[in-house]
Design a protein around this motif. Sequence first.
Motif, short mmCIF file in Angstrom:
data_model
loop_
_atom_site.label_atom_id
_atom_site.label_comp_id
_atom_site.label_asym_id
_atom_site.label_seq_id
_atom_site.Cartn_x
_atom_site.Cartn_y
_atom_site.Cartn_z
N SER A 148 -2.16 -5.53 17.38
CA SER A 148 -2.51 -5.70 15.96
C SER A 148 -2.22 -4.42 15.18
O SER A 148 -1.80 -4.48 14.01
N ALA A 149 -2.41 -3.26 15.80
CA ALA A 149 -2.09 -1.99 15.13
C ALA A 149 -0.58 -1.87 14.92
O ALA A 149 -0.12 -1.37 13.88
N GLN A 150 0.20 -2.34 15.88
CA GLN A 150 1.66 -2.32 15.73
C GLN A 150 2.08 -3.20 14.55
O GLN A 150 2.91 -2.79 13.73
N ILE A 151 1.52 -4.40 14.48
CA ILE A 151 1.89 -5.30 13.38
C ILE A 151 1.42 -4.74 12.04
O ILE A 151 2.08 -4.88 11.01
N GLY A 152 0.27 -4.07 12.06
CA GLY A 152 -0.21 -3.44 10.83
C GLY A 152 0.76 -2.39 10.32
O GLY A 152 1.03 -2.30 9.12
N ARG A 153 1.33 -1.57 11.23
CA ARG A 153 2.32 -0.57 10.83
C ARG A 153 3.59 -1.24 10.29
O ARG A 153 4.20 -0.76 9.33
N ILE A 154 4.00 -2.35 10.92
CA ILE A 154 5.19 -3.07 10.44
C ILE A 154 4.95 -3.60 9.04
O ILE A 154 5.81 -3.48 8.16
N ARG A 155 3.76 -4.18 8.82
CA ARG A 155 3.46 -4.74 7.50
C ARG A 155 3.47 -3.64 6.44
O ARG A 155 3.94 -3.86 5.32
N GLU A 156 2.93 -2.50 6.78
CA GLU A 156 2.90 -1.37 5.83
C GLU A 156 4.31 -0.98 5.40
O GLU A 156 4.56 -0.71 4.22
N PHE A 157 5.23 -0.96 6.35
CA PHE A 157 6.62 -0.61 6.03
C PHE A 157 7.34 -1.76 5.33
O PHE A 157 8.13 -1.56 4.40
N PHE A 158 7.05 -2.99 5.77
CA PHE A 158 7.83 -4.16 5.35
C PHE A 158 7.42 -4.71 3.99
O PHE A 158 8.22 -5.34 3.29
N THR A 159 6.20 -4.50 3.57
CA THR A 159 5.69 -5.12 2.34
C THR A 159 6.53 -4.79 1.10
O THR A 159 6.87 -5.69 0.32
N PRO A 160 6.93 -3.53 0.86
CA PRO A 160 7.79 -3.27 -0.31
C PRO A 160 9.14 -3.99 -0.21
O PRO A 160 9.66 -4.45 -1.23
N ILE A 161 9.69 -4.08 0.99
CA ILE A 161 10.96 -4.79 1.17
C ILE A 161 10.77 -6.27 0.92
O ILE A 161 11.61 -6.94 0.31
N LEU A 162 9.65 -6.81 1.38
CA LEU A 162 9.33 -8.23 1.21
C LEU A 162 9.34 -8.61 -0.26
O LEU A 162 9.90 -9.64 -0.66
N ALA A 163 8.74 -7.75 -1.10
CA ALA A 163 8.66 -8.04 -2.54
C ALA A 163 10.04 -8.04 -3.19
O ALA A 163 10.28 -8.78 -4.17
N GLU A 164 10.96 -7.23 -2.66
CA GLU A 164 12.30 -7.17 -3.23
C GLU A 164 13.20 -8.30 -2.73
O GLU A 164 14.03 -8.82 -3.47
N LYS A 165 13.04 -8.69 -1.47
CA LYS A 165 13.96 -9.64 -0.84
C LYS A 165 13.61 -11.10 -1.12
O LYS A 165 14.48 -11.96 -1.11
N TYR A 166 12.33 -11.42 -1.33
CA TYR A 166 11.91 -12.82 -1.36
C TYR A 166 11.11 -13.14 -2.62
O TYR A 166 10.38 -12.30 -3.15
N ASP A 167 11.24 -14.41 -3.03
CA ASP A 167 10.36 -14.93 -4.08
C ASP A 167 9.00 -15.22 -3.46
O ASP A 167 8.85 -15.29 -2.24
N ASN A 168 8.00 -15.47 -4.31
CA ASN A 168 6.66 -15.85 -3.85
C ASN A 168 6.15 -14.88 -2.78
O ASN A 168 5.74 -15.27 -1.68
N ALA A 169 6.17 -13.61 -3.10
CA ALA A 169 5.81 -12.59 -2.12
C ALA A 169 4.36 -12.66 -1.68
O ALA A 169 4.05 -12.40 -0.52
N GLU A 170 3.45 -13.01 -2.58
CA GLU A 170 2.03 -12.98 -2.24
C GLU A 170 1.67 -13.93 -1.09
O GLU A 170 1.02 -13.52 -0.14
N PRO A 171 2.04 -15.23 -1.16
CA PRO A 171 1.72 -16.10 -0.01
C PRO A 171 2.42 -15.66 1.27
O PRO A 171 1.88 -15.82 2.36
N ARG A 172 3.59 -15.05 1.15
CA ARG A 172 4.29 -14.54 2.34
C ARG A 172 3.50 -13.37 2.95
O ARG A 172 3.41 -13.25 4.18
N LYS A 173 2.95 -12.51 2.09
CA LYS A 173 2.12 -11.41 2.61
C LYS A 173 0.92 -11.95 3.38
O LYS A 173 0.53 -11.40 4.41
N ARG A 174 0.32 -13.02 2.87
CA ARG A 174 -0.84 -13.59 3.54
C ARG A 174 -0.45 -14.17 4.90
O ARG A 174 -1.24 -14.12 5.86
N ASP A 175 0.76 -14.74 4.99
CA ASP A 175 1.24 -15.22 6.30
C ASP A 175 1.29 -14.08 7.31
O ASP A 175 0.87 -14.24 8.47
N LEU A 176 1.78 -12.93 6.88
CA LEU A 176 1.89 -11.79 7.79
C LEU A 176 0.51 -11.25 8.15
O LEU A 176 0.29 -10.79 9.28
N GLU A 177 -0.42 -11.31 7.21
CA GLU A 177 -1.80 -10.91 7.51
C GLU A 177 -2.41 -11.84 8.55
O GLU A 177 -3.13 -11.39 9.46
#
Length: 716
Positions: free
Chosen positions: A522-551
């Motif tokens: 879970s700590a590994q995935i947390g670090r990935i999310r921290e890095f990936f979240t800004p990229i997620l907002a740029e690459k995809y529409d509807n970023a908020e529900p996608r963030k919740r999927d990763l959570e």
Amino acid sequence: MPLESTGVANPNQTSVSGESGSDIPQSGKSPTDATDCLKGLNSQQREAVTHGDSPLLIIAGAGTGKTTTLAHRVAWLVSQGADPSRILLLTFTRRSAAEMIRRAETALSSGTAAKTASTPSNVSHPSRLGTIWGGTFHAVATRLLRMFAKTMEIAPDFTILDRSDSEDLMNVLRTETKVASSKKRFPKKGTCVDIYSRCVNAQEPLKQVLKERFPWCKEWREELGTLFSAYVDRKETDATFDYDDLLLYWQAMLEDEAVAQSVRKRFDYVLVDEYQDTNPLQAAIVRGLCPEGKGLTVVGDDAQSIYSFRAATVRNILDFPSQFPNTTLVRLEQNYRSTSPILTATNEVIRLSTEQFEKELFSAREVGEQPEFARCEDESDQADLVIERILSRREAGIDLPEQAVLFRASHHSMALEAELNRRNIPYRKYGGLKFTETSHVKDLLAFLRLAENPRDISAGLRILCLLPGVGAKTAYALMELATQAPGFGAWKDWKPPKATAAVWTSFRELMEFLAAGDCSLSAQIGRIREFFTPILAEKYDNAEPRKRDLEQLEALSVRYETRQELLAEMALDPPQWTGDFAGPPVLDDDYLILSTIHSAKGLEWRAVYLINASDGNIPSDMATKSAEEIDEELRLFYVALTRAKDHLAVCCPLRYYLHPGGKSDVHGYAQITRFLPKNVLRHFQQTVSGRAAPSNGPHPHLKSRRIRSKAKQLWE
């Protein structure tokens, strides 16, 4: 988590004769356990449960308690002294294996409870079945391959490609091998994977597969052979396995006698669920595990064999008695699902099959309404009729989730969905994109896959191309570097372009952190999310529900001890949608079920409506080239009908429009499905819907003579 065991035999066991003349190892279990295992079973189920160790084929008709019977057989074997760690239970979903083991535990619990009443309270009673080898063919294959990796000369840390990963890799190799031509239409990556997978699972040569299944691709036979060879070689280089490899290598283990003996000696009993859904490769694995059939039990229903598009073949179950000459055949015919009128109709339908194990399903539920066959004017009229029936039954106490509309192909429900939306009736449609097939989830899993296996080129290309300024060519070069030093150390000397420089250091540090694996998943995935979240907002529409999927994925990861375990399960048994993590809907949990027939197999509802039952839809006009294909379409029709518990309606529109939705009046007329001839239709209550029905009102009786006389006046 997968149910696992050490697979080590108990050297202190002895053997005594069990019921049905079997020799089953004993370990001090009380005979009362066996009696407990038989509670609530009918005579046919008892015969199957208490069978000895010669090969057993259980033909379990729809709704006859197949899962109950198989679970009780597991419990009975254990009650007779069989070591649970030497029992292999093969199913087609992880949940099926877990459910059967849970039921087996329940079957054993009565006797255990009676004994523990006089046992001191400080004595613990651990699960007796926790060490059973239970799971899907692919999951068990994965476990065995990791155990025998050295013998098989494969990397034990291999990663598993899911379907979309295989397609991506195939697409990369289409470019690398230059087999595709811009002048002609070369098969797409998905078609290439379909052809490759068919060859492996059906054990058929490419020439035959192209001729029989993909005739439009015959001209590319040589190029496809080149592509598939490159695909096999690249997986070897990258230490990756696709689904087909898992079965192929398991079969290879069982073809090498020395390795086969090591695998076989781990299991005294092998039980296989849904045997009618196995393909030739899986059947070969079963024969390799039990060459003489000793300790082998398979359960299935030839009448429900409907997955030939996955290379499954009904021949496996039909030919089982000839492959194992001393097979005992037990038929389960008492149906616990449907009423007698529904079973009378469905029995007549399946009698049309040209080859089958004959059975006559019956039910103690003798009272019930006849199934309905409704002729409708068109698909719009059909939608009105179905919704009218649904709402009427809802008012009578059958909630929407207890009702289902089934169809042969996903697009057959379009008119119905439009009307449901117009009337604000909620529904859930089974099918569509799985949770782990969504782009953002695949992105996150790719980080873990690359950390687990730096040679996994499809994972590496996926995440490197997410970085600004990194294209396919640069990503290839970086993947070449990644294999040159452990822990991605070779990337330290790479000079990123200006666009990439801002994120490169943090990305490299992330990958080194993941490769070290010094913290929880879970700590590994947390670090990935921290890095990936800004990229997620740029690459995809509807970023908020996608963030919740990763959570949700991060929250789920605490259930897994290792990264390898999570990746294997997400590839082999992925959740169907995010709701598998988030729980049931809370805003409006009263929803109707829409489903293709294939997705409905194994399920049941109080009321079932089968729509578009016209020739060309059922059977599909794409599946009428041979008697075998038509027979499978008949079985598919039968599966749909047998999902109903209390109410069944089959609808057939008489008119189909070329462009539904009022865009054009171009239309044609349909014939009702060939699977409802007159001798079968007499078991249905036949109705005609409102707009298709002739008016019962008075008609003017115009005399022919008067009409002719009036016409003659035009030229007199």
